[in-house]
Design a protein around this motif. Structure first.
Motif, PDB file in Angstrom:
ATOM      1  N   TYR A 163      50.517 -19.216  49.656  1.00  0.00           N
ATOM      2  CA  TYR A 163      48.806 -19.538  50.135  1.00  0.00           C
ATOM      3  C   TYR A 163      47.643 -19.161  49.220  1.00  0.00           C
ATOM      4  O   TYR A 163      47.112 -19.917  48.261  1.00  0.00           O
ATOM      5  N   ALA A 164      48.302 -17.827  49.004  1.00  0.00           N
ATOM      6  CA  ALA A 164      47.948 -17.023  47.223  1.00  0.00           C
ATOM      7  C   ALA A 164      47.635 -18.801  46.002  1.00  0.00           C
ATOM      8  O   ALA A 164      46.969 -18.867  45.677  1.00  0.00           O
ATOM      9  N   LYS A 165      48.829 -18.436  45.704  1.00  0.00           N
ATOM     10  CA  LYS A 165      48.911 -19.521  44.568  1.00  0.00           C
ATOM     11  C   LYS A 165      48.095 -20.652  44.753  1.00  0.00           C
ATOM     12  O   LYS A 165      47.786 -21.265  44.154  1.00  0.00           O
ATOM     13  N   GLY A 166      48.213 -21.158  45.816  1.00  0.00           N
ATOM     14  CA  GLY A 166      47.104 -22.366  46.444  1.00  0.00           C
ATOM     15  C   GLY A 166      46.129 -22.302  46.290  1.00  0.00           C
ATOM     16  O   GLY A 166      44.748 -22.888  45.631  1.00  0.00           O
ATOM     17  N   LEU A 167      45.223 -21.465  46.846  1.00  0.00           N
ATOM     18  CA  LEU A 167      43.794 -20.756  46.227  1.00  0.00           C
ATOM     19  C   LEU A 167      43.689 -20.891  44.880  1.00  0.00           C
ATOM     20  O   LEU A 167      42.646 -21.208  44.642  1.00  0.00           O
ATOM     21  N   LEU A 168      44.415 -20.023  44.441  1.00  0.00           N
ATOM     22  CA  LEU A 168      44.659 -20.360  42.665  1.00  0.00           C
ATOM     23  C   LEU A 168      44.191 -21.840  41.751  1.00  0.00           C
ATOM     24  O   LEU A 168      43.833 -22.460  41.070  1.00  0.00           O
ATOM     25  N   ALA A 169      44.967 -22.434  42.927  1.00  0.00           N
ATOM     26  CA  ALA A 169      44.653 -24.005  42.033  1.00  0.00           C
ATOM     27  C   ALA A 169      43.388 -24.440  42.257  1.00  0.00           C
ATOM     28  O   ALA A 169      43.261 -25.453  41.453  1.00  0.00           O
ATOM     29  N   LYS A 170      42.544 -24.212  43.221  1.00  0.00           N
ATOM     30  CA  LYS A 170      41.109 -24.974  43.540  1.00  0.00           C
ATOM     31  C   LYS A 170      39.919 -24.441  42.673  1.00  0.00           C
ATOM     32  O   LYS A 170      39.180 -24.959  42.269  1.00  0.00           O
ATOM     33  N   TYR A 171      40.515 -22.735  41.768  1.00  0.00           N
ATOM     34  CA  TYR A 171      39.890 -22.298  40.912  1.00  0.00           C
ATOM     35  C   TYR A 171      40.430 -22.318  39.116  1.00  0.00           C
ATOM     36  O   TYR A 171      40.738 -22.941  38.516  1.00  0.00           O
ATOM     37  N   SER A 172      38.928 -23.234  38.326  1.00  0.00           N
ATOM     38  CA  SER A 172      39.239 -23.218  37.271  1.00  0.00           C
ATOM     39  C   SER A 172      38.808 -22.063  36.398  1.00  0.00           C
ATOM     40  O   SER A 172      39.726 -22.445  34.855  1.00  0.00           O
ATOM     41  N   THR A 173      38.748 -21.732  36.373  1.00  0.00           N
ATOM     42  CA  THR A 173      37.332 -20.149  35.252  1.00  0.00           C
ATOM     43  C   THR A 173      37.429 -19.292  36.032  1.00  0.00           C
ATOM     44  O   THR A 173      36.457 -19.125  37.136  1.00  0.00           O
ATOM     45  N   LEU A 174      38.766 -18.003  35.637  1.00  0.00           N
ATOM     46  CA  LEU A 174      38.721 -17.260  36.574  1.00  0.00           C
ATOM     47  C   LEU A 174      37.837 -16.078  35.647  1.00  0.00           C
ATOM     48  O   LEU A 174      37.172 -14.936  36.233  1.00  0.00           O
ATOM     49  N   ARG A 175      38.335 -15.971  34.218  1.00  0.00           N
ATOM     50  CA  ARG A 175      37.599 -15.198  33.340  1.00  0.00           C
ATOM     51  C   ARG A 175      36.497 -15.772  32.267  1.00  0.00           C
ATOM     52  O   ARG A 175      37.131 -16.868  32.279  1.00  0.00           O
ATOM     53  N   LEU A 176      35.406 -15.632  32.507  1.00  0.00           N
ATOM     54  CA  LEU A 176      33.883 -16.116  31.270  1.00  0.00           C
ATOM     55  C   LEU A 176      34.857 -16.010  29.559  1.00  0.00           C
ATOM     56  O   LEU A 176      35.912 -15.281  29.762  1.00  0.00           O
ATOM     57  N   ALA A 177      34.266 -16.176  28.385  1.00  0.00           N
ATOM     58  CA  ALA A 177      34.481 -16.342  27.149  1.00  0.00           C
ATOM     59  C   ALA A 177      34.373 -15.133  26.803  1.00  0.00           C
ATOM     60  O   ALA A 177      35.414 -14.463  25.885  1.00  0.00           O
ATOM     61  N   ASN A 178      34.099 -14.182  27.351  1.00  0.00           N
ATOM     62  CA  ASN A 178      33.369 -12.646  27.124  1.00  0.00           C
ATOM     63  C   ASN A 178      35.097 -11.855  27.843  1.00  0.00           C
ATOM     64  O   ASN A 178      34.679 -10.322  27.718  1.00  0.00           O
ATOM     65  N   GLY A 179      35.439 -12.474  28.483  1.00  0.00           N
ATOM     66  CA  GLY A 179      36.258 -11.435  29.298  1.00  0.00           C
ATOM     67  C   GLY A 179      35.594 -11.170  30.352  1.00  0.00           C
ATOM     68  O   GLY A 179      36.685 -10.382  31.275  1.00  0.00           O
ATOM     69  N   GLU A 180      35.094 -11.061  30.726  1.00  0.00           N
ATOM     70  CA  GLU A 180      34.414 -11.153  31.993  1.00  0.00           C
ATOM     71  C   GLU A 180      34.720 -11.344  33.033  1.00  0.00           C
ATOM     72  O   GLU A 180      34.980 -12.661  33.106  1.00  0.00           O
ATOM     73  N   LEU A 181      34.919 -11.426  34.677  1.00  0.00           N
ATOM     74  CA  LEU A 181      35.327 -12.054  35.938  1.00  0.00           C
ATOM     75  C   LEU A 181      34.384 -12.944  36.266  1.00  0.00           C
ATOM     76  O   LEU A 181      32.815 -12.742  36.274  1.00  0.00           O
ATOM     77  N   SER A 182      34.171 -14.358  36.552  1.00  0.00           N
ATOM     78  CA  SER A 182      33.539 -15.146  36.845  1.00  0.00           C
ATOM     79  C   SER A 182      33.403 -14.875  38.570  1.00  0.00           C
ATOM     80  O   SER A 182      33.990 -13.713  38.853  1.00  0.00           O
ATOM     81  N   LYS A 183      32.385 -15.907  38.511  1.00  0.00           N
ATOM     82  CA  LYS A 183      31.979 -15.324  40.386  1.00  0.00           C
ATOM     83  C   LYS A 183      33.487 -15.805  40.810  1.00  0.00           C
ATOM     84  O   LYS A 183      33.664 -15.410  41.628  1.00  0.00           O
ATOM     85  N   GLU A 184      33.911 -17.069  40.727  1.00  0.00           N
ATOM     86  CA  GLU A 184      35.455 -17.152  41.621  1.00  0.00           C
ATOM     87  C   GLU A 184      36.017 -15.936  41.190  1.00  0.00           C
ATOM     88  O   GLU A 184      36.926 -15.402  41.934  1.00  0.00           O
ATOM     89  N   GLY A 185      35.860 -15.611  40.002  1.00  0.00           N
ATOM     90  CA  GLY A 185      37.509 -14.712  39.730  1.00  0.00           C
ATOM     91  C   GLY A 185      36.448 -13.129  40.244  1.00  0.00           C
ATOM     92  O   GLY A 185      37.747 -12.522  40.915  1.00  0.00           O
ATOM     93  N   LYS A 186      35.363 -12.584  40.538  1.00  0.00           N
ATOM     94  CA  LYS A 186      35.223 -11.524  41.389  1.00  0.00           C
ATOM     95  C   LYS A 186      35.787 -11.906  42.868  1.00  0.00           C
ATOM     96  O   LYS A 186      36.289 -10.664  43.558  1.00  0.00           O
ATOM     97  N   LYS A 187      35.383 -12.615  42.797  1.00  0.00           N
ATOM     98  CA  LYS A 187      36.487 -12.963  44.637  1.00  0.00           C
ATOM     99  C   LYS A 187      37.624 -12.762  45.268  1.00  0.00           C
ATOM    100  O   LYS A 187      38.772 -11.911  45.990  1.00  0.00           O
ATOM    101  N   ILE A 188      38.940 -13.472  43.928  1.00  0.00           N
ATOM    102  CA  ILE A 188      39.976 -13.510  44.297  1.00  0.00           C
ATOM    103  C   ILE A 188      40.952 -12.683  42.933  1.00  0.00           C
ATOM    104  O   ILE A 188      41.582 -12.412  43.892  1.00  0.00           O
TER     105      ILE A 188
END
Length: 352
Positions: free
Chosen positions: A101-126
């Motif tokens: 289930y967790a791997k399936g969720l990750l497959a839906k997100y394209s960007t988890l961290r931004l170029a500066n290394g900070e978490l994206s909006k999706e990354g902060k949730k996941i």
């Protein structure tokens, strides 16, 4: 927040005291009738709430399984980590596999961290999100094996981690998870767990916990960007449900003489708290803790470079676990090998 969740939260913070219907209605800003309905819903969900019109209500079910109970234990057990915010959590009565289930969720997100290394909006949730289940119909173990996960007899969950800079040392997360489980079993269940390289936890001579760590690769960069850490712990084993091939292998907290009355949510929260706490710990310190819990160092083992292939197996003595979490063994001819994969079994049936 629904009324039933507000009522549950009030019970969790009541320290076992009786709460009147009037008090609950005032705190939730609803009618007494709405409180009665909320309590009945909680009871239908399996929550034991005792009470009478004159005495009030009291929460009497220490093992009620829900997201709210898990978060309560997480926040109270690790206030220094969760004083500002709590992780995203989902809780299931039954699921095929929390890791899947967790791997399936990750497959839906394209960007988890931004170029500066900070978490994206999706990354902060996941990042550090947790997925709990009372049972799994297709629980997964290492090397494609299954993990028996019957209802209400254990703790089964997965956590997603999105490390800054990606995963450069994947084995450290498995060792980290093993140490987190051991610390939790010691503190809550009062047993002395031991680690069998690399990801099995033993107590009382049998395996009581399995850990499966799976990496998710970013195809654009080729880097392992995120991890799913799956953990299954047996609190007790219903003999009539266990497959015969597991009778001599699968143990439990109860069989090991530990506290099997511990709340499943409390145990899961303790492990998750330690996982997050240890993720900010120096790797050398984690590996030092891991070696303390290991019961293989100094033991004679059979090494299987190819899993379940008797022809490829050979005997060796375990010398050490190195700073990459690899197993260092000495062969019968005196030569030394470092194992980063494969499997080992003890020659003696006495595991701990």
């Amino acid at each position: 927040m629904k009324t039933k969740d507000k009522v549950l939260d009030l019970f969790l913070h009541s320290n076992g005291k009786n709460l009147s219907g009037e008090f609950l209605a005032q705190q939730c800003n609803v009618s007494r009738s709405a409180i009665w309905k909320a309590i009945n819903i909680l009871r239908q969900d399996g929550c034991i709430i005792q009470g009478s019109p004159k005495v009030g209500y009291v929460f009497a079910n220490s093992d009620y399984f829900s997201k709210e109970v898990f978060l309560y234990h997480l926040q109270t057990g690790f206030p220094e980590l969760f004083s500002e915010s709590l992780p995203y959590v989902e809780c299931f009565s039954d699921i095929d596999s929390t890791n899947a289930y967790a791997k399936g969720l990750l497959a839906k997100y394209s960007t988890l961290r931004l170029a500066n290394g900070e978490l994206s909006k999706e990354g902060k949730k996941i990042h550090n999100s947790v997925y709990l289940a009372e049972s799994q119909s297709s629980g997964r173990g290492r090397l494609g094996r299954s993990f028996f996960s019957p209802k209400k007899t254990g703790v089964y969950f997965s956590m997603i981690s999105v490390p800054k800079g990606g995963v450069t040392h994947s084995a450290i997360f498995t060792t980290l998870a093993a140490v987190a489980v051991c610390k939790s079993l010691e503190s809550l269940c009062k047993i002395q767990p031991k680690i069998k390289w690399i990801n099995d936890i033993f107590a009382g001579g049998k395996k009581i916990c399995g850990i499966l760590t799976e990496g998710i690769t970013n195809f654009e960069t080729g880097l392992i960007e995120s991890l799913v850490i799956g953990i299954g712990i047996n609190i007790y084993n219903p003999q009539e449900q266990i497959p015969e091939n597991l009778w001599e292998i699968a143990g439990s907290i109860k069989e090991a003489g530990g506290n099997d009355c511990v709340s499943r949510c409390a145990l899961a929260a303790e492990v998750v708290g330690w996982l997050i706490k240890l993720s900010n710990t120096d790797e050398d310190e984690i590996l030092s803790e891991y070696k303390k819990y290991s019961f293989l160092i100094g033991k004679e083992v059979t090494v299987y470079p190819i899993i379940d292939d008797e022809k490829s197996s050979y005997s060796a003595k375990v010398l050490d676990i190195d700073n990459q979490a690899s197993l260092v063994v000495q062969l019968q001819d005196g030569s030394v090998k470092t194992l980063s994969s494969g499997e080992v079994t003890l020659k003696s049936s006495c595991l701990v």
